[in-house]
Design a protein around this motif. Sequence first.
Motif, short mmCIF file in Angstrom:
data_model
loop_
_atom_site.label_atom_id
_atom_site.label_comp_id
_atom_site.label_asym_id
_atom_site.label_seq_id
_atom_site.Cartn_x
_atom_site.Cartn_y
_atom_site.Cartn_z
N LEU A 1 -8.43 -3.52 -6.12
CA LEU A 1 -7.11 -2.99 -6.47
C LEU A 1 -6.13 -4.13 -6.73
O LEU A 1 -5.33 -4.07 -7.69
N LEU B 1 -0.74 1.85 -10.18
CA LEU B 1 -0.43 0.47 -10.60
C LEU B 1 -0.04 0.43 -12.07
O LEU B 1 0.89 -0.30 -12.45
N ASP C 1 -4.59 8.26 -9.44
CA ASP C 1 -5.14 7.60 -8.27
C ASP C 1 -4.43 6.26 -8.08
O ASP C 1 -3.38 6.00 -8.68
N THR C 2 -4.98 5.40 -7.23
CA THR C 2 -4.30 4.14 -6.91
C THR C 2 -4.17 3.23 -8.14
O THR C 2 -3.12 2.62 -8.34
N LYS C 3 -5.22 3.15 -8.96
CA LYS C 3 -5.13 2.30 -10.15
C LYS C 3 -4.14 2.88 -11.15
O LYS C 3 -3.42 2.14 -11.83
N LEU D 1 -0.99 -6.72 -1.72
CA LEU D 1 -2.36 -6.23 -1.59
C LEU D 1 -3.31 -7.35 -1.17
O LEU D 1 -4.25 -7.13 -0.40
N LYS E 1 0.84 -1.20 0.00
CA LYS E 1 0.00 0.00 0.00
C LYS E 1 0.87 1.25 0.00
O LYS E 1 0.57 2.24 -0.66
N VAL F 1 2.18 2.05 -3.49
CA VAL F 1 1.15 2.68 -4.32
C VAL F 1 1.07 4.18 -4.03
O VAL F 1 1.05 5.02 -4.94
N ALA G 1 -6.88 -5.63 -10.11
CA ALA G 1 -6.35 -4.76 -11.17
C ALA G 1 -4.85 -4.95 -11.32
O ALA G 1 -4.32 -4.98 -12.44
N ALA G 2 -4.15 -5.11 -10.21
CA ALA G 2 -2.71 -5.32 -10.25
C ALA G 2 -2.36 -6.63 -10.95
O ALA G 2 -1.45 -6.68 -11.80
N HIS H 1 -9.59 -2.89 -1.55
CA HIS H 1 -8.25 -3.38 -1.90
C HIS H 1 -8.31 -4.71 -2.65
O HIS H 1 -7.34 -5.08 -3.33
#
Length: 289
Positions: A130, A69, A64-66, A89, A40, A43, A133-134, A127
């Motif tokens: 998230l 990544l 943002d977080t995505k 994550l 985290k 990121v 997505a990762a 998460h």
Amino acid sequence: MVNGLGRKASELKHQGDRLGAKALHHPWMVPLARLGYLAKGVVYAVIGVLALQVAFGSGGKTTDTKGALATLAQGSWSKALLAVVAVGLVGYVLWRVVQAWMDPDGKGTGAKGLLLRGFYLVSAAIHTFLALAAFRLVLGAGGAGTSGDQSAQSWTARLMSQPFGQALVAVVGLVIAGLGVWQAYKAWKEKFRKKLRLDTLRPQQAEWAVRISKLGILARGLVFVMIGGFLVQAALTANPRRARGLDGALETLAAQPHGTVLLAVAAAGLVAYAVYMAVEARYRRFLGA
């Protein structure tokens, strides 16, 4: 009868503590939780560094977080790092579920305790998406998806289309803003210190760790207040386009008078939050660990 209910609640709490201790004694639980905090942090470090680059006019972008990544996915070695972040994550998700279900931190079954444990479940769900997505990015199947603004506007529009939708959006916005205020209060009062084993550090090192962590939690809290405020505005104007994600909040700061300074401060705060995650990964107290 009241005494009986009290004993029952106490028994449930002790049972939760025992289950939590059992879960944390699993050889993989604590390492995964620590890796989760570190992932985290990575990121948020990417988000903060990219925003700092924008503030200083050396490239970068607000994201943002995505988006962070997707940045990590660029290059072969970066994908190897992203794979580690993805596993981390997953560890963070598992830890949040343990916190919510087994209550190893002893939050209890009172109103405040249940509210916090409910937040842990929401955090686990966020998460989870998230982490997925990762993994999609690692496998080359996409996964960054839409920007934070687009995502926020999309689900805001869907929620507004429901009965009492505007009121629901306003409530969500107030909850997010309230969470941001709580984080800022927690930072100001240094309530996070009791979760950390800083006695192994020299006093000066421990003090710097606390100062940076305090700045990071405060910065993230203020960003949450902004995001919640945008949702309330969207509800009051019945305009989903008023909703903003993390990237939009940073862009809004940059557009203000002295925006470069505001963005630089916010970005530095997010980097400080990444440092706090690293500190928590290394020094967090775990029940039975």
